[in-house]
Design a protein around this motif. Structure first.
Motif, mmCIF file in Angstrom:
data_model
loop_
_atom_site.group_PDB
_atom_site.id
_atom_site.type_symbol
_atom_site.label_atom_id
_atom_site.label_comp_id
_atom_site.label_asym_id
_atom_site.label_seq_id
_atom_site.Cartn_x
_atom_site.Cartn_y
_atom_site.Cartn_z
ATOM 1 N N VAL A 60 21.073 30.659 23.036
ATOM 2 C CA VAL A 60 19.708 30.641 22.478
ATOM 3 C C VAL A 60 19.768 30.642 20.954
ATOM 4 N N ASP A 61 20.569 31.518 20.379
ATOM 5 C CA ASP A 61 20.668 31.612 18.918
ATOM 6 C C ASP A 61 21.146 30.310 18.291
ATOM 7 N N ASN A 62 22.168 29.710 18.881
ATOM 8 C CA ASN A 62 22.705 28.478 18.311
ATOM 9 C C ASN A 62 21.700 27.338 18.381
ATOM 10 N N PHE A 63 20.964 27.239 19.460
ATOM 11 C CA PHE A 63 19.923 26.203 19.536
ATOM 12 C C PHE A 63 18.832 26.450 18.496
ATOM 13 N N LEU A 64 18.369 27.700 18.371
ATOM 14 C CA LEU A 64 17.301 28.002 17.421
ATOM 15 C C LEU A 64 17.761 27.849 15.977
ATOM 16 N N ALA A 65 19.052 28.073 15.712
ATOM 17 C CA ALA A 65 19.567 27.955 14.343
ATOM 18 C C ALA A 65 19.420 26.542 13.816
ATOM 19 N N PHE A 66 19.586 25.554 14.685
ATOM 20 C CA PHE A 66 19.526 24.152 14.248
ATOM 21 C C PHE A 66 18.208 23.468 14.606
ATOM 22 N N SER A 109 15.884 20.369 23.175
ATOM 23 C CA SER A 109 16.258 20.568 21.778
ATOM 24 C C SER A 109 16.737 19.251 21.196
ATOM 25 N N ASN A 110 16.692 19.145 19.864
ATOM 26 C CA ASN A 110 17.183 17.928 19.211
ATOM 27 C C ASN A 110 18.599 18.107 18.670
ATOM 28 N N ILE A 111 19.268 19.206 19.064
ATOM 29 C CA ILE A 111 20.635 19.454 18.600
ATOM 30 C C ILE A 111 21.595 19.459 19.784
ATOM 31 N N TYR A 112 22.784 18.918 19.550
ATOM 32 C CA TYR A 112 23.833 18.967 20.567
ATOM 33 C C TYR A 112 24.854 20.026 20.147
ATOM 34 N N LEU A 113 25.247 20.889 21.081
ATOM 35 C CA LEU A 113 26.157 21.984 20.779
ATOM 36 C C LEU A 113 27.409 21.921 21.630
ATOM 37 N N ASP A 114 28.493 22.443 21.085
ATOM 38 C CA ASP A 114 29.722 22.618 21.855
ATOM 39 C C ASP A 114 29.593 23.943 22.606
ATOM 40 N N ILE A 158 31.149 28.025 22.065
ATOM 41 C CA ILE A 158 30.265 29.180 21.858
ATOM 42 C C ILE A 158 30.578 30.271 22.871
ATOM 43 N N ALA A 159 30.723 29.879 24.145
ATOM 44 C CA ALA A 159 31.015 30.853 25.196
ATOM 45 C C ALA A 159 32.370 31.527 24.960
ATOM 46 N N ARG A 160 33.365 30.741 24.603
ATOM 47 C CA ARG A 160 34.703 31.316 24.370
ATOM 48 C C ARG A 160 34.686 32.303 23.196
ATOM 49 N N ASP A 161 33.974 31.965 22.133
ATOM 50 C CA ASP A 161 33.906 32.860 20.981
ATOM 51 C C ASP A 161 33.291 34.212 21.356
ATOM 52 N N VAL A 162 32.250 34.171 22.185
ATOM 53 C CA VAL A 162 31.612 35.415 22.627
ATOM 54 C C VAL A 162 32.594 36.263 23.430
ATOM 55 N N ILE A 163 33.272 35.638 24.372
ATOM 56 C CA ILE A 163 34.204 36.370 25.243
ATOM 57 C C ILE A 163 35.319 37.019 24.433
ATOM 58 N N LYS A 164 35.863 36.290 23.461
ATOM 59 C CA LYS A 164 36.939 36.848 22.639
ATOM 60 C C LYS A 164 36.421 37.957 21.731
ATOM 61 N N LYS A 165 35.201 37.810 21.222
ATOM 62 C CA LYS A 165 34.617 38.841 20.370
ATOM 63 C C LYS A 165 34.436 40.149 21.137
ATOM 64 N N ILE A 166 34.067 40.051 22.407
ATOM 65 C CA ILE A 166 33.896 41.241 23.235
ATOM 66 C C ILE A 166 35.226 41.974 23.401
ATOM 67 N N LYS A 185 23.721 35.359 9.230
ATOM 68 C CA LYS A 185 24.484 34.853 10.365
ATOM 69 C C LYS A 185 24.894 33.409 10.081
ATOM 70 N N SER A 186 26.041 33.023 10.624
ATOM 71 C CA SER A 186 26.581 31.683 10.400
ATOM 72 C C SER A 186 26.704 30.951 11.730
ATOM 73 N N PHE A 187 26.318 29.686 11.738
ATOM 74 C CA PHE A 187 26.368 28.862 12.941
ATOM 75 C C PHE A 187 26.981 27.507 12.597
ATOM 76 N N THR A 188 27.740 26.948 13.542
ATOM 77 C CA THR A 188 28.381 25.650 13.344
ATOM 78 C C THR A 188 28.012 24.726 14.490
ATOM 79 N N SER A 189 27.502 23.525 14.157
ATOM 80 C CA SER A 189 27.132 22.560 15.189
ATOM 81 C C SER A 189 28.366 21.808 15.667
ATOM 82 N N SER A 190 28.208 21.016 16.723
ATOM 83 C CA SER A 190 29.338 20.254 17.270
ATOM 84 C C SER A 190 29.834 19.201 16.276
#
Length: 415
Positions: free
Chosen positions: A27-33, A58-63, A67-75, A382-387
């Motif tokens: 949700v955050d990544n979609f709203l960021a862009f 949405s008008n943005i394409y995301l990887d 995103i999912a892997r980053d969350v899992i590793k952060k946990i 917060k920082s976000f990176t698109s595909s």
């Protein structure tokens, strides 16, 4: 008549919370862009696997996989022995475009006429148990796990801890519904394997009592008055908790709705929050209801307050607004009269909720564990990176629904 009341919480490593965090990160990544993105996504996690499903416009394409892997590793799931590792787990996505039948109810020519993204009932609650106007039991349960997580990541004495954990706190209340003392604390924490189970359990119990509890009371001195020598501690009561996280139990988005709110106090309409953009009133109206309840109690209207708002899909105006002060009102008005004044102060149409609480910004990952309510409002970057590699740095305001910014307005309105 005095009574005992209990609430529980779970950590960011709990499988259901892993799922919630992935969904809210999306949700955050979609709203960021694209701040107008509409998202309703679910996550399932199990041994070595993540499955994503839902609807997005949405008008943005995301990887999404990254995103999912980053969350899992952060946990903290970054070791193969956990059998759920952000570096190697499989990720399948079945996310597709939002139904046009839903979209037509939300999108209007005049943005102020934006309709509710679904029908339903939403509740907000506040009481004066604590300084943040939360029930004491859920507040303690959440904060104990926040401190346990901090110790897991920062304290060299307890490096054996793994990400999954649960807490449960029982409090004795007086005849007047005032918290008196803690009677029981249950705390189960995942840990590395030990050669000797008995030695392992004794060390965990010792570290919880000699490190966690003192650190907790040092950080939150307000709660010292509820701690006493008669508390019964149940620490890892099964005796062993090595297998945990998504390997120990399948996790799903939205399965911890009581942990997310008031720990069983007040009420809940049944709708989950995580994975949904604010056009879904399950989320936005629940936040708005908490905002109202908290400001009413802080303004002195009542000692506790339950707020219910109901909607029909595609309609902007709520069907009804209900207030219940549970006999604790301090003013000469009925709860019905209070609800009428509340409706004059707070515009509960979805567009105005989004504007008032700044909900079309990427603020949701921080809500996805340790409770959506009772948290500290704050501004963060917060920082976000698109595909495509585009990087966005955004300053956002977290937990706006916890602000006491309507207290003076309420005092004036209620004289």
């Amino acid at each position: 008549m005095s009574y005992l009341f209990t609430s529980e919480s779970v950590s960011e490593g709990h499988p259901d919370k892993v799922a919630d965090q992935i969904s809210d990160a999306l949700v955050d990544n979609f709203l960021a862009f694209d701040k107008n993105s509409r998202v309703a996504c679910e996550t399932l996690v199990t041994t070595g696997q993540v499955i994503l499903a839902g609807e997005v416009k949405s008008n943005i394409y995301l990887d999404i996989q990254s995103i999912a892997r980053d969350v899992i590793k952060k946990i903290g799931y970054n070791k193969s022995e956990y059998l759920f590792d952000g570096n190697s787990c499989g990720i399948l996505s079945y996310i597709h475009e939002q139904s046009p039948d839903i979209s037509r109810g939300v999108v209007k020519d005049n943005p102020e006429d934006q309709g509710a993204g679904d029908q339903g009932i939403m509740f907000g609650y506040a009481c004066n148990d604590t300084e943040d106007y939360m029930p004491l039991t859920i507040d303690l349960s959440n904060k104990l796990l926040i401190e346990l997580s901090n110790l897991r990541k920062e304290n060299n004495q307890i490096k054996y801890l793994r990400p999954d954990s649960k807490s449960q706190v029982t409090v004795q209340y007086s005849d007047e519904n005032k918290p008196q003392k803690i009677t029981n604390i249950v705390l189960s924490t995942q840990h590395d394997d030990f050669d000797d189970d008995k030695i392992m359990l004794e060390k965990i119990k010792s570290d919880i009592l000699s490190i966690l509890i003192p650190e907790f009371l040092k950080k939150y001195p307000y709660y010292k008055k509820y701690f006493n020598d008669d508390i019964k501690y149940f620490i890892n009561p099964t005796g062993k908790f090595v297998i945990g996280g998504p390997h120990g139990d399948t996790g799903l988005t939205g399965r911890k709705i009581i942990v997310d709110t008031y720990g069983g106090r007040g009420a809940h309409g049944g709708g989950a929050f995580s994975g949904k953009d604010p056009s879904k009133v399950d989320r936005s109206a629940a936040y708005a209801s908490r905002h109202i309840a908290k400001n009413l109690v802080a303004a002195g209207v009542s000692e506790e307050c339950l707020v219910q708002v109901s909607y029909a899909i595609g309609q902007a105006e709520p069907m009804a607004v209900y207030i219940n002060t549970n006999g604790t009102s301090k003013i000469n008005l009925t709860d019905l009269e209070i609800s009428k004044k509340v409706s004059e102060i707070f515009d509960l149409r979805p567009f105005f909720i989004e504007q008032r609480l700044k909900l079309r910004t990427p603020i949701y990952f921080e809500t996805s564990c340790y409770g959506h309510m009772g948290r500290m409002p704050q501004k963060v970057k917060k920082s976000f990176t698109s595909s495509s590699g585009e990087v966005k740095e955004i300053e956002v305001e977290l937990f706006t629904w916890e602000k006491l910014d309507y207290v003076d307005i309420i005092k004036k309105k209620f004289k």
